[in-house]
Design a protein around this motif. Structure first.
Motif, PDB file in Angstrom:
ATOM      1  N   ASP A  32      52.788  46.370  39.262  1.00  0.00           N
ATOM      2  CA  ASP A  32      51.714  46.436  37.802  1.00  0.00           C
ATOM      3  C   ASP A  32      51.878  45.138  37.023  1.00  0.00           C
ATOM      4  OD1 ASP A  32      51.094  48.983  38.232  1.00  0.00           O
ATOM      5  OD2 ASP A  32      52.548  49.776  37.196  1.00  0.00           O
ATOM      6  N   LEU A  35      49.601  42.591  38.701  1.00  0.00           N
ATOM      7  CA  LEU A  35      48.239  43.005  38.449  1.00  0.00           C
ATOM      8  C   LEU A  35      47.784  42.517  37.026  1.00  0.00           C
ATOM      9  CD1 LEU A  35      45.686  44.132  39.192  1.00  0.00           C
ATOM     10  CD2 LEU A  35      46.566  46.477  38.636  1.00  0.00           C
ATOM     11  N   ASP A  36      48.846  42.720  35.869  1.00  0.00           N
ATOM     12  CA  ASP A  36      48.324  42.200  34.592  1.00  0.00           C
ATOM     13  C   ASP A  36      47.931  40.819  34.588  1.00  0.00           C
ATOM     14  OD1 ASP A  36      48.201  44.930  33.900  1.00  0.00           O
ATOM     15  OD2 ASP A  36      50.294  45.060  32.827  1.00  0.00           O
ATOM     16  N   HIS A  37      49.032  40.228  35.176  1.00  0.00           N
ATOM     17  CA  HIS A  37      49.242  38.667  35.088  1.00  0.00           C
ATOM     18  C   HIS A  37      47.660  38.299  35.705  1.00  0.00           C
ATOM     19  CE1 HIS A  37      50.404  34.439  35.314  1.00  0.00           C
ATOM     20  NE2 HIS A  37      49.977  34.654  36.611  1.00  0.00           N
ATOM     21  N   LEU A  38      47.496  38.786  36.856  1.00  0.00           N
ATOM     22  CA  LEU A  38      46.200  38.294  37.425  1.00  0.00           C
ATOM     23  C   LEU A  38      45.088  38.784  36.893  1.00  0.00           C
ATOM     24  CD1 LEU A  38      47.193  39.001  41.459  1.00  0.00           C
ATOM     25  CD2 LEU A  38      47.038  36.790  40.160  1.00  0.00           C
ATOM     26  N   ASN A  39      45.008  39.839  36.257  1.00  0.00           N
ATOM     27  CA  ASN A  39      43.945  40.147  35.444  1.00  0.00           C
ATOM     28  C   ASN A  39      43.530  39.032  34.358  1.00  0.00           C
ATOM     29  OD1 ASN A  39      42.815  42.404  36.681  1.00  0.00           O
ATOM     30  ND2 ASN A  39      44.201  43.812  35.564  1.00  0.00           N
ATOM     31  N   GLY A  40      44.835  38.585  33.785  1.00  0.00           N
ATOM     32  CA  GLY A  40      44.665  37.508  32.728  1.00  0.00           C
ATOM     33  C   GLY A  40      44.000  36.301  33.156  1.00  0.00           C
ATOM     34  N   VAL A  42      42.175  35.862  35.577  1.00  0.00           N
ATOM     35  CA  VAL A  42      40.863  36.017  36.091  1.00  0.00           C
ATOM     36  C   VAL A  42      40.000  35.985  34.880  1.00  0.00           C
ATOM     37  CG1 VAL A  42      39.094  37.709  36.924  1.00  0.00           C
ATOM     38  CG2 VAL A  42      41.229  37.077  38.520  1.00  0.00           C
ATOM     39  N   ALA A  43      40.510  36.591  33.884  1.00  0.00           N
ATOM     40  CA  ALA A  43      39.598  36.540  32.523  1.00  0.00           C
ATOM     41  C   ALA A  43      39.606  35.117  31.753  1.00  0.00           C
ATOM     42  CB  ALA A  43      40.569  37.436  31.518  1.00  0.00           C
ATOM     43  N   GLN A  46      37.067  33.321  33.870  1.00  0.00           N
ATOM     44  CA  GLN A  46      35.642  33.682  33.938  1.00  0.00           C
ATOM     45  C   GLN A  46      35.295  33.006  32.407  1.00  0.00           C
ATOM     46  OE1 GLN A  46      33.550  35.507  35.881  1.00  0.00           O
ATOM     47  NE2 GLN A  46      32.177  34.532  34.067  1.00  0.00           N
TER      48      GLN A  46
END
Length: 86
Positions: A32, A35-40, A42-43, A46
Motif C-alpha cells: 500500500d 502504491l501511494d508513492h508510485l501514484n505520487g 506518476v502524478a 503527468q
C-alpha cells in the motif's frame, strides 16, 4: 470426516498461522505504501508532461509568428542552418 462447526472456528489459530498472517499483513502494508508513492510519482510526471506539452505548443506558435513576420520567406529547415559554434 466431519465439517468444522462455528464453535470450532473460535479456537485460536496455530502459532505458525498467526506468523504467516502477520507476515502477509506487513507485506500488504508495504505494498500500500509503495502504491501511494508510485501514484505520487506518476502524478508529478503527468504534471511535467503537461508543462512540456504547453511549452512545445508555445514554441511552435512563436516559430510560426517569426516565419510570418519574416514575410513568409518560406519555411527553413533547422537542419540546413549552420550550428552557432561554427
Amino acid at each position: 470426516m466431519t465439517t468444522p462447526s462455528l464453535a470450532d472456528s473460535s479456537r485460536p489459530a496455530p502459532p505458525d498461522t498467526d506468523a504467516r498472517l502477520t507476515a502477509l499483513e506487513i507485506k500488504a502494508s508495504y505494498a500500500d505504501d509503495l502504491l501511494d508513492h508510485l501514484n505520487g510519482v506518476v502524478a508529478r510526471q503527468q504534471q511535467q508532461i503537461d508543462l512540456l506539452v504547453r511549452e512545445v505548443a508555445r514554441l511552435n506558435r512563436q516559430l510560426g509568428e517569426q516565419a510570418a513576420a519574416s514575410g513568409g520567406a518560406g519555411a527553413r529547415d533547422p537542419r540546413d542552418e549552420i550550428p552557432p559554434h561554427w
